[in-house]
Design a protein around this motif. Structure first.
Motif, PDB file in Angstrom:
ATOM      1  N   SER A 147     -13.717  35.673 -58.804  1.00 32.83           N
ATOM      2  CA  SER A 147     -13.429  37.036 -58.347  1.00 32.83           C
ATOM      3  C   SER A 147     -12.545  37.780 -59.337  1.00 32.83           C
ATOM      4  O   SER A 147     -12.745  38.979 -59.580  1.00 32.83           O
TER       5      SER A 147
ATOM      6  N   TYR B 276     -19.445  39.301 -48.026  1.00 33.48           N
ATOM      7  CA  TYR B 276     -18.114  39.881 -47.852  1.00 33.48           C
ATOM      8  C   TYR B 276     -17.879  41.012 -48.851  1.00 33.48           C
ATOM      9  O   TYR B 276     -17.435  42.118 -48.486  1.00 33.48           O
TER      10      TYR B 276
ATOM     11  N   LEU C 102     -17.258  45.086 -48.079  1.00 32.10           N
ATOM     12  CA  LEU C 102     -16.109  45.853 -48.559  1.00 32.10           C
ATOM     13  C   LEU C 102     -16.541  47.126 -49.279  1.00 32.10           C
ATOM     14  O   LEU C 102     -16.000  48.205 -49.046  1.00 32.10           O
TER      15      LEU C 102
ATOM     16  N   SER D 271     -13.929  44.799 -55.511  1.00 30.35           N
ATOM     17  CA  SER D 271     -13.681  43.825 -54.440  1.00 30.35           C
ATOM     18  C   SER D 271     -13.027  42.535 -54.924  1.00 30.35           C
ATOM     19  O   SER D 271     -12.615  41.703 -54.116  1.00 30.35           O
TER      20      SER D 271
ATOM     21  N   TYR E 253      -9.565  41.506 -53.439  1.00 33.57           N
ATOM     22  CA  TYR E 253      -9.632  41.102 -52.032  1.00 33.57           C
ATOM     23  C   TYR E 253     -10.188  39.678 -51.896  1.00 33.57           C
ATOM     24  O   TYR E 253      -9.677  38.862 -51.125  1.00 33.57           O
ATOM     25  N   ILE E 254     -11.257  39.406 -52.647  1.00 37.98           N
ATOM     26  CA  ILE E 254     -11.882  38.088 -52.554  1.00 37.98           C
ATOM     27  C   ILE E 254     -10.955  37.013 -53.115  1.00 37.98           C
ATOM     28  O   ILE E 254     -10.926  35.884 -52.619  1.00 37.98           O
TER      29      ILE E 254
ATOM     30  N   PHE F 175      -8.566  36.122 -50.357  1.00 36.03           N
ATOM     31  CA  PHE F 175      -9.311  35.341 -49.378  1.00 36.03           C
ATOM     32  C   PHE F 175      -9.515  33.908 -49.876  1.00 36.03           C
ATOM     33  O   PHE F 175      -9.339  32.930 -49.133  1.00 36.03           O
TER      34      PHE F 175
ATOM     35  N   ALA G  93     -10.125  47.486 -45.139  1.00 31.55           N
ATOM     36  CA  ALA G  93     -10.365  46.435 -46.125  1.00 31.55           C
ATOM     37  C   ALA G  93      -9.217  45.433 -46.139  1.00 31.55           C
ATOM     38  O   ALA G  93      -9.427  44.217 -46.228  1.00 31.55           O
ATOM     39  N   THR G  94      -7.978  45.952 -46.008  1.00 32.62           N
ATOM     40  CA  THR G  94      -6.806  45.069 -46.036  1.00 32.62           C
ATOM     41  C   THR G  94      -6.731  44.206 -44.794  1.00 32.62           C
ATOM     42  O   THR G  94      -6.544  42.979 -44.877  1.00 32.62           O
TER      43      THR G  94
ATOM     44  N   THR H  58      -9.424  41.545 -44.690  1.00 30.96           N
ATOM     45  CA  THR H  58      -9.095  40.448 -45.599  1.00 30.96           C
ATOM     46  C   THR H  58      -8.024  39.544 -45.000  1.00 30.96           C
ATOM     47  O   THR H  58      -8.091  38.316 -45.122  1.00 30.96           O
TER      48      THR H  58
ATOM     49  N   GLY I 120      -9.724  37.499 -42.419  1.00 30.44           N
ATOM     50  CA  GLY I 120     -10.526  36.466 -43.078  1.00 30.44           C
ATOM     51  C   GLY I 120      -9.672  35.359 -43.641  1.00 30.44           C
ATOM     52  O   GLY I 120     -10.021  34.171 -43.545  1.00 30.44           O
ATOM     53  N   ALA I 121      -8.518  35.713 -44.223  1.00 28.44           N
ATOM     54  CA  ALA I 121      -7.629  34.703 -44.801  1.00 28.44           C
ATOM     55  C   ALA I 121      -7.101  33.752 -43.732  1.00 28.44           C
ATOM     56  O   ALA I 121      -7.039  32.532 -43.938  1.00 28.44           O
TER      57      ALA I 121
END
Length: 482
Positions: free
Chosen positions: A173, A300, A304, A313, A316-317, A320, A367-368, A371, A374-375
């Motif tokens: 990423s 994902y 985004l 992205s 963000y990834i 994650f 988006a935040t 994430t 997801g985390a």
């Protein structure tokens, strides 16, 4: 049920000697040599996810649609499933080392060719070849890890190594950020170089892996006990010399009827007749984690950029991905200390519940916050997903280990890993047309249900394998008293 002819009968203490080893520098060589395959897989999957916008451009990319991006993910996973089944059988027949070298070479060919893709069809074919190599790696590597790592460390090491997928995901990423920035690199060249990086890393792994020995357990069952004895003696001498320890003698032995091959009929009998509850357990674990991961993560980056106005992205990834690896690293030791059943069921159920909550709140997430959700979800899911591979690799007899891993990976992944990307690709297309991100939530709910269901299955059918030698968890088919 036909059986291959017996070629000899020996009594050996090799399993007990391997399991009584303290953790030593030699084991780190095994971790580095074998664990890097998941870094490669993480790199591949993340690069594809982060390149979705670039690949959609019909001038600098390949003109793919969101459905095509999902299709590429499904084709990659389909290749991995078939590769696991094909190479898994060869791993049990010809040995761990030959196959984890061969499958890495297949991966290298696939990822190099991907860098030269000129149209969608060629790109799909390259993704299939790359997936075939990665799938074969899963069977060969998980077999070798469990057979070379001492029993008291097996759970945490297996969980951590499988979790290292997310090291590759984080690297991939971050690398795609400059390589997809048109002000830094020509867009037509940048995405191709992303795939070339995977090949460069793979060549490095190939050199490290040459030093990893064949599994002594595989050798003594297949009539090569002298080579197995030589390898174990060399390991013991190296551990005593490098780590300044004196190894105690062992008394535990096992008597084996040696065979060169094990018939497919006997393997099928083992999986479906001798251990039906373990078969249900493994299928549940693999299907749940495959759908959860492939449905969420394959798309994902697309989610985004399509719905949440994210231009890049990669950051963000990366966050994650780091959470996933930290989860495997932090929770891994508990699989040995607390036990397999409570940790497997707990990680599956908790991550499933949290994903369902994320689905309910999806329309209100940025988006935040998506994430962050997801985390947290995958902090637990990462260790749970890794435990599926750990379970399949330790609860079936030695002679069937690689093919069992391949079988459960292929069937579970076909359920979740192929259906997930296809479903999510279509959901994103439909949601884009309707300009409504909440239409994606159905995928979250399906993944949550599969994870919670698998966690419940683990409560009732789980195996207490922590600290136990592999031969006690599942006696070899060739053992005299089996």
């Amino acid at each position: 049920m036909s059986q291959s002819p017996e070629i000899g009968r020996i009594t050996t203490d090799i399993p007990a000697r391997m399991d009584r080893l303290p953790w030593a520098r030699w084991h780190w060589m095994i971790v580095i040599g074998l664990g890097t395959v998941w870094i490669l897989d993480g790199l591949e999957v993340t690069i594809v996810g982060n390149l979705s916008d670039v690949l959609k451009d019909d001038k600098t990319g390949l003109g793919l649609s969101s459905s095509d991006v999902g299709m590429a993910g499904a084709i990659y996973v389909a290749g991995a499933c078939l590769g696991a089944l094909f190479f898994g059988q060869l791993t049990d027949r010809f040995g761990r080392k030959k196959l984890f070298i061969l499958t890495l070479l297949v991966y290298l060919v696939g990822t190099v060719l991907t860098a030269f893709a000129m149209n969608p069809m060629f790109y799909f074919v390259c993704r299939f070849i790359t997936g075939t190599g990665i799938g074969g790696e899963y069977a060969a590597i998980n077999s070798a890890i469990d057979e070379l790592i001492p029993a008291k460390y097996r759970g945490r090491i297996d969980i951590t190594i499988n979790g290292s997928f997310w090291v590759g995901a984080a690297i991939g990423s971050l690398l795609t950020i400059p390589l997809t920035d048109p002000t830094v690199v020509d867009p037509e060249v940048g995405w191709r170089f992303c795939f070339a990086l995977g090949a460069i890393l793979g060549v490095g792994v190939l050199f490290v892996r040459k030093n990893v020995p064949e599994s002594p357990r595989w050798l003594f069952i297949h009539g090569k006990e002298d080579e197995g004895e030589r390898i174990v003696r060399g390991i013991e001498e190296r551990v005593e010399r490098e780590d300044d320890v004196t190894l105690e003698d062992v008394d535990d032995t096992i008597t084996i009827r040696q065979r060169r091959t094990i018939s497919m009929a006997e393997i099928a009998h083992t999986v479906f007749t001798l251990y039906p509850k373990r078969t249900i357990l493994c299928l549940s674990l693999f299907a749940g984690q495959a759908f959860l991961y492939n449905a969420f993560f394959f798309t994902y980056g697309d989610t985004l950029t399509t719905f949440l106005d994210v231009k890049q992205s990669g950051w963000y990834i990366a966050i994650f991905a780091v959470s996933n690896f930290v989860g495997a690293l932090a929770l891994g030791p508990l699989f040995d200390r607390v036990g397999r059943i409570p940790m497997i069921s707990g990680t599956y159920i908790v991550s499933g519940v949290l994903l369902a909550v994320a689905g309910v709140m999806l329309g209100d997430l940025t988006a935040t916050t998506l994430t962050i959700f997801g985390a947290v979800v995958f902090f637990f899911a990462s260790a749970g997903a890794s435990s599926a591979y750990l379970t399949a690799s330790e609860v079936f007899p030695m002679e069937t280990r690689a093919l069992c891993i391949a079988f459960f990976y292929a069937v579970g992944t076909a359920i979740g890993g192929i259906a997930g990307p296809l479903l999510f690709g279509r959901l994103i297309d439909d949601a884009t047309d309707a300009k409504d991100i909440t239409q994606i939530a159905v995928g979250y709910f399906i993944g949550a249900a599969l994870m919670i269901g698998a966690g419940i299955v683990a409560i009732f059918l789980g195996v207490r394998a922590e600290g136990e030698t592999l031969e006690d968890i599942a006696k070899p088919l060739t053992a005299v008293d089996a």
